[in-house]
Write a protein that holds these residues in place. Sequence first.
Motif, mmCIF file in Angstrom:
data_model
loop_
_atom_site.group_PDB
_atom_site.id
_atom_site.type_symbol
_atom_site.label_atom_id
_atom_site.label_comp_id
_atom_site.label_asym_id
_atom_site.label_seq_id
_atom_site.Cartn_x
_atom_site.Cartn_y
_atom_site.Cartn_z
ATOM 1 N N VAL A 123 0.865 -1.180 0.000
ATOM 2 C CA VAL A 123 0.000 0.000 0.000
ATOM 3 C C VAL A 123 0.898 1.225 0.000
ATOM 4 C CG1 VAL A 123 -1.546 1.421 1.404
ATOM 5 C CG2 VAL A 123 -2.045 -0.999 1.072
ATOM 6 N N GLY A 124 0.620 2.159 -0.895
ATOM 7 C CA GLY A 124 1.360 3.410 -0.932
ATOM 8 C C GLY A 124 0.426 4.589 -0.752
ATOM 9 N N VAL A 125 0.717 5.452 0.224
ATOM 10 C CA VAL A 125 -0.026 6.697 0.410
ATOM 11 C C VAL A 125 0.782 7.783 -0.283
ATOM 12 C CG1 VAL A 125 -1.014 8.313 2.075
ATOM 13 C CG2 VAL A 125 -0.951 5.864 2.603
ATOM 14 N N ILE A 126 0.292 8.260 -1.425
ATOM 15 C CA ILE A 126 1.101 9.117 -2.299
ATOM 16 C C ILE A 126 1.298 10.504 -1.720
ATOM 17 C CG2 ILE A 126 1.152 10.229 -4.577
ATOM 18 C CD1 ILE A 126 -0.182 7.705 -5.677
ATOM 19 N N ASP A 127 0.257 11.099 -1.160
ATOM 20 C CA ASP A 127 0.359 12.473 -0.660
ATOM 21 C C ASP A 127 -0.285 12.569 0.718
ATOM 22 O OD1 ASP A 127 0.701 15.168 -0.343
ATOM 23 O OD2 ASP A 127 -0.774 15.774 -1.851
ATOM 24 N N ALA A 128 0.423 12.085 1.721
ATOM 25 C CA ALA A 128 -0.123 12.112 3.083
ATOM 26 C C ALA A 128 -0.234 13.531 3.620
ATOM 27 C CB ALA A 128 0.759 11.275 4.013
ATOM 28 N N ASP A 129 0.586 14.462 3.104
ATOM 29 C CA ASP A 129 0.586 15.831 3.627
ATOM 30 C C ASP A 129 -0.735 16.543 3.368
ATOM 31 O OD1 ASP A 129 3.142 15.261 4.331
ATOM 32 O OD2 ASP A 129 4.069 16.390 2.708
ATOM 33 N N ALA A 130 -1.446 16.145 2.298
ATOM 34 C CA ALA A 130 -2.736 16.760 2.005
ATOM 35 C C ALA A 130 -3.752 16.459 3.100
ATOM 36 C CB ALA A 130 -3.260 16.250 0.664
ATOM 37 N N LEU A 131 -3.489 15.396 3.872
ATOM 38 C CA LEU A 131 -4.398 15.010 4.947
ATOM 39 C C LEU A 131 -3.962 15.557 6.303
ATOM 40 C CD1 LEU A 131 -4.561 11.210 4.010
ATOM 41 C CD2 LEU A 131 -6.189 12.952 3.308
ATOM 42 N N LEU A 132 -2.683 15.965 6.404
ATOM 43 C CA LEU A 132 -2.090 16.221 7.718
ATOM 44 C C LEU A 132 -2.585 17.500 8.367
ATOM 45 C CD1 LEU A 132 -0.114 15.140 9.779
ATOM 46 C CD2 LEU A 132 1.724 16.352 8.596
#
Length: 723
Positions: A546-555
């Motif tokens: 599993v890869g979370v591509i852009d976790a910063d958009a959720l942070l």
Amino acid sequence: MVLRVAAPVPLRRPFDYLAPEGQRQGSLSPGMRLRVPFGKREITAILLEVVEEASVDAEQLRAAVDVLDSESLLSSSMMALCNWSSDYYQHPVGEVFSAAIPKALREGRGLSETHWRLTTRGEGLPEGALSRARSQAKALSLLQCGEQLPETLKAEGVSSAVLRELTSKGLIERCRASASIPSAELEQEGPPLGSEQAQAVEAVAWGSFSSHLLQGVTGSGKTEVYLRLIAACLERGEQALVLIPEIGLTPQTVKRFEGRFKSPVAVLHSGLSDGQRFAAWQAAQAGTAGIVIGTRSAIFTPLARPGLIVVDEEHDGSYKQQDGFRYSARDVAVKRAQLENCPVILGSATPSLESLENARRGRYEHHFLRGRQGGGELPMLETVDLRSLHLNAGISDYLMAAIRDTVEIQKRQALLFLNRRGFAPTLQCHSCGWVAGCDHCDARLTVHLRKRCLRCHHCAAQRALPSHCPDCGGTSLLTHGLGTEQTEEFLRSVLRCPVHRVDSDAMRGVDAMQSLLEVAHSEEPCVILGTQMLTKGHHFPAVQLVGVIDADALLYSADFRGEERMAQLVVQVAGRAGRESAGGKVLIQTHYPDDPLFGALRDGHFESITSSLLEKRRSSGQPPYGQLMLLRSDARNERDGEAFLRAVQKEAKPYLPSDCQLIGPLPSAMPRRAGRFRWQLWCLSSSRRGAMTAARLLVDRAETLKKPRELSWFIDVDPSDVL
């Protein structure tokens, strides 16, 4: 004799009518439908009670036209639930009752008074009889589970001609509707329970109200606990209601339940036709369906013999209705279980903070499933520091290497999570800096390259993708940011395996998700790329990475629930990895690998995250330690909404309970949406009683104030979206 009714109109009060001429008082009971005049038209209303004195002058009373039912459609507990929901969420009572009955009944159609059943000869047929006549065999199979309503058979594709043919053969017959109890027999036995699963099953006491929070890591066997409890419920001759967060989960859930039980399963969700929903509703209300599975609105489905309520993925935001009647199906489920005097099970790998606090206070019994079913290992979670790394369509070389290893060498599947659909969120002119914005919202238009269009994801406005800048005429138009279309295009160009995109643009049609699940279960090496649709409890047995591509958009989010939702999303999507194989791997791409939230997720400490977030909420008085409501307005004129809410605030403030405070009016995070300007007035209280008093006060003042014709307002109790 005065009849007090709930009319399906946007007014927060019941209406009084005289009984139809010749109607006896003893023949009327709450829950019946009445045909009543309303203005220049006739509408279908629900009888609330028979009273001796009207709320208006006798001269103003009009007589009801007709009584449509011979007995109540809704039980006393369902009547109480609808009345409670109207009062708690401060929504017009008639519209709440409309949510509890299907469209056919709202339009005045009657219920079927007869069922179909097997004759003695039909019951003696051997298994597989009439297999050459598929439609007849299907009808017999359905009737072998018990009596069936005509609507149920029709919804399953059994025509009147088939029923006539079976009748002529003496195999089936009509019968008066009876309180037949669905079969409790099993199609197959379930796997042995683990010790924690068995403890959770044994802890549920039958025949009385209790609330249970079942917290289990992804793949720990929560569904098996539900199945065992449903089996016990059916053994008692009772029905089970199971809520799931979205339509996409329905096929796999129904398939698993039908594979376990012989009892008929009724399904209710918005993807069905009106006829199918009516058939399922009537099967539940008549008691011929032992199990009812549905999305949010199914919580208002009446049951003949309610015995168990299950809310799967109880943390999911889909359980909160965001328009019209703004209720939380999870919270209504708990109230309904109390009124029905039956147990309710709330299940999740990542419970909401509200449910966790209720468990801490002893309101819910808390059960844990700490290990994966079958002894499988939880996936290993790793953060990828994106600082200074080269990215292709948002994917680092490190993640790309892991994808190739998974699909090309291990011959397994990789799942990539990117919570942004479209090709790119921004289109900009390189010459003058122009940015494509929505004409109706304070939002940028998203580029959808495949359809050559710009689309607003807030109001659905759409226009063709321009070839030049409308400001300077320049032809150098650049896209900025990332979307699932862009990443899909890149992956298709560099990989030899199939790439499947899962978002609301790609998953069109009722069978789209089912087709994807068939691909996933085929265990063919592939990449599955999608938005949070992937986090909803789907079972992907061959996903190894599993890869979370852009976790910063959720942070970082302006919503006080932002961190909670981010942790839930990451844990849920990570849980798709290694469910039926050794371990699994999760890579989270971020520019902030040292953030404490990522540290706790790496160490598998979801409980430490929730403890920290609860402490923050406690110090600020936010839910679950405080009660939050929003009074919202929207208007064509920018200042009308603000002026209206300011007037409500001025009128209500002197009478507010001492533990309530009003904040605002404030513009919404997106002040203009769909051409209307949005403002909100926050109300925060330290007690539920104070909050409900304040809600009634705010609604009362809002209803009595004069307002511009084009201004609308609503109250949102326990809002899940404060932006």
